[in-house]
Design a protein around this motif. Structure first.
Motif, PDB file in Angstrom:
ATOM      1  N   CYS A 235       0.955  -1.132  -0.220  1.00 37.04           N
ATOM      2  CA  CYS A 235      -0.036   0.246   0.082  1.00 37.04           C
ATOM      3  C   CYS A 235       0.736   1.272   0.721  1.00 37.04           C
ATOM      4  CB  CYS A 235      -0.979  -0.042   1.484  1.00 37.04           C
ATOM      5  SG  CYS A 235      -1.791   1.396   1.476  1.00 37.04           S
TER       6      CYS A 235
ATOM      7  N   ARG B 129     -13.796   8.371  -9.784  1.00 33.45           N
ATOM      8  CA  ARG B 129     -14.688   7.350  -8.784  1.00 33.45           C
ATOM      9  C   ARG B 129     -13.724   7.688  -7.431  1.00 33.45           C
ATOM     10  NH1 ARG B 129     -13.505   2.378 -12.756  1.00 33.45           N
ATOM     11  NH2 ARG B 129     -12.127   3.819 -13.515  1.00 33.45           N
TER      12      ARG B 129
ATOM     13  N   ASP C 262     -12.626   4.728  -4.889  1.00 29.19           N
ATOM     14  CA  ASP C 262     -11.870   3.584  -4.916  1.00 29.19           C
ATOM     15  C   ASP C 262     -12.303   2.670  -6.011  1.00 29.19           C
ATOM     16  OD1 ASP C 262     -10.967   1.589  -3.905  1.00 29.19           O
ATOM     17  OD2 ASP C 262     -12.073   1.403  -2.215  1.00 29.19           O
TER      18      ASP C 262
ATOM     19  N   ARG D 157      -5.714  -0.875  -7.769  1.00 25.65           N
ATOM     20  CA  ARG D 157      -6.756  -0.647  -6.843  1.00 25.65           C
ATOM     21  C   ARG D 157      -6.378   0.255  -5.897  1.00 25.65           C
ATOM     22  NH1 ARG D 157      -9.292  -2.469  -0.931  1.00 25.65           N
ATOM     23  NH2 ARG D 157     -11.124  -1.140  -1.238  1.00 25.65           N
TER      24      ARG D 157
ATOM     25  N   THR E 127      -7.293   4.211  -3.518  1.00 28.40           N
ATOM     26  CA  THR E 127      -8.094   4.176  -3.363  1.00 28.40           C
ATOM     27  C   THR E 127      -8.179   6.031  -3.363  1.00 28.40           C
ATOM     28  OG1 THR E 127      -8.366   2.470  -2.381  1.00 28.40           O
ATOM     29  CG2 THR E 127      -8.984   4.189  -0.843  1.00 28.40           C
ATOM     30  N   LYS E 128      -8.889   6.594  -3.039  1.00 27.40           N
ATOM     31  CA  LYS E 128      -8.920   8.689  -2.897  1.00 27.40           C
ATOM     32  C   LYS E 128      -9.474   8.274  -1.212  1.00 27.40           C
ATOM     33  CE  LYS E 128     -10.193   9.017  -7.386  1.00 27.40           C
ATOM     34  NZ  LYS E 128     -10.483   9.829  -8.589  1.00 27.40           N
ATOM     35  N   ALA E 129      -8.924   9.345  -0.861  1.00 22.67           N
ATOM     36  CA  ALA E 129      -9.472   9.460   0.662  1.00 22.67           C
ATOM     37  C   ALA E 129      -9.627  11.540   0.991  1.00 22.67           C
ATOM     38  CB  ALA E 129      -9.049   8.582   1.817  1.00 22.67           C
TER      39      ALA E 129
ATOM     40  N   MET F  16     -12.187  -6.007  -2.543  1.00 24.77           N
ATOM     41  CA  MET F  16     -12.960  -4.822  -2.113  1.00 24.77           C
ATOM     42  C   MET F  16     -13.882  -4.797  -0.733  1.00 24.77           C
ATOM     43  SD  MET F  16     -12.756  -2.247  -5.897  1.00 24.77           S
ATOM     44  CE  MET F  16     -13.346  -0.513  -5.177  1.00 24.77           C
TER      45      MET F  16
ATOM     46  N   LYS G 283     -11.964  -2.673   2.884  1.00 27.45           N
ATOM     47  CA  LYS G 283     -12.944  -1.051   2.702  1.00 27.45           C
ATOM     48  C   LYS G 283     -11.823  -0.082   2.207  1.00 27.45           C
ATOM     49  CE  LYS G 283     -16.410  -3.297   2.762  1.00 27.45           C
ATOM     50  NZ  LYS G 283     -17.754  -4.711   2.193  1.00 27.45           N
ATOM     51  N   THR G 284     -12.252   1.138   1.717  1.00 30.89           N
ATOM     52  CA  THR G 284     -11.786   1.848   1.382  1.00 30.89           C
ATOM     53  C   THR G 284     -10.975   2.581   3.645  1.00 30.89           C
ATOM     54  OG1 THR G 284     -12.966   3.348  -0.054  1.00 30.89           O
ATOM     55  CG2 THR G 284     -12.026   4.806   0.843  1.00 30.89           C
TER      56      THR G 284
END
Length: 259
Positions: free
Chosen positions: A47, A66, A68, A92, A94-96, A113, A117-118
């Motif tokens: 990650c 999108r 995630d 993958r 993932t944006k937060a 997924m 989870k996100t």
């Protein structure tokens, strides 16, 4: 000294075989196709946080609405030259959105997924903070890079002495934390903030007494005094507090010969 962080990680990966239960959490310095491709080929779960505006891949996924999703990372011309391959990898994204308003971009190999989870990935990357705090204690506070000797054997002695001191501070800090929490519970008026011991003060208190701890018989009394001194100086724990990386200044040279 001539080897950077990426080179050091490469050496570590060469010496440590891939294990399915391991997962590498890396910061923005390692957010590149070469590293992601290598770990994918070697079967190493990862990650990585990426800078949002450097690579074409980062710009493209940030432009995607999108938050995630799983996508193909097609290397650019320069990325193909660095990685010595034109293969694409499946990752993958993932944006937060952080409290500061900044969007955190994570690229990982965790493509299930449903299981991850996100919020799990955001929490996972946040676990790096303990490492950052440890490095901050070692470098700016203890000044582990500023050696007082020239010979390798003496430098090793200094380094391991610092590691011993950090471990002893941690142990004394555990005892001090118990004392702090006990006093907090006994107060009639509850504090609005949570408090913890001041690490720099704890290190200074230990440094004053470390020789006595190894040379006297009344160790229990010395330890009791040490823990009390540590528990007296507190700092507030403020959740969500952020610090800017700007203006931190240049790091000091390695050999100061001041000790």
């Amino acid at each position: 000294m001539s080897t950077g962080e990426s080179g050091l990680l490469g050496d570590c990966l060469f010496e440590i075989p891939p294990r399915p239960d391991d997962l590498l959490v890396l910061d923005r310095n390692f957010g590149n196709f070469h590293m992601a491709h290598r770990m994918t080929c070697e079967g190493r779960p990862f990650c990585i946080r990426m800078s949002t505006g450097i690579s074409n891949f980062a710009k493209a996924v940030m432009a995607d609405s999108r938050m995630d999703f799983i996508t193909e990372w097609v290397p650019s011309r320069s990325e193909r030259e660095t990685a010595k391959t034109s293969e694409t990898i499946r990752v993958r994204v993932t944006k937060a959105v952080l409290d500061s308003g900044e969007t955190e971009l994570l690229v990982s190999s965790l493509q299930d997924m449903e299981s991850f989870k996100t919020e799990d990935l955001v929490e996972l990357y946040g676990m790096r903070w303990g490492v950052e705090e440890g490095i901050k204690n070692l470098k700016p506070k203890i000044k582990v890079e500023q050696f007082g000797r020239r010979k390798p054997q003496r430098i090793y002695q200094e380094f391991y002495a610092h590691i011993l001191a950090m471990n002893m501070v941690a142990l004394a800090g555990i005892a001090a934390t118990e004392q702090i929490e006990k006093k907090s519970r006994s107060r009639k008026k509850k504090r609005k903030l949570t408090y913890k011991y001041n690490w720099k003060n704890a290190f200074l208190q230990l440094r004053k007494r470390i020789v006595e701890l190894f040379s006297r018989e009344s160790v229990e009394k010395i330890l009791e005094t040490l823990v009390n001194k540590i528990a007296q100086k507190l700092v507030a724990v403020k959740k969500g507090r952020k610090f800017s990386r700007k203006g931190l200044g240049k790091s000091a040279r390695t050999n100061q010969y001041y000790k």
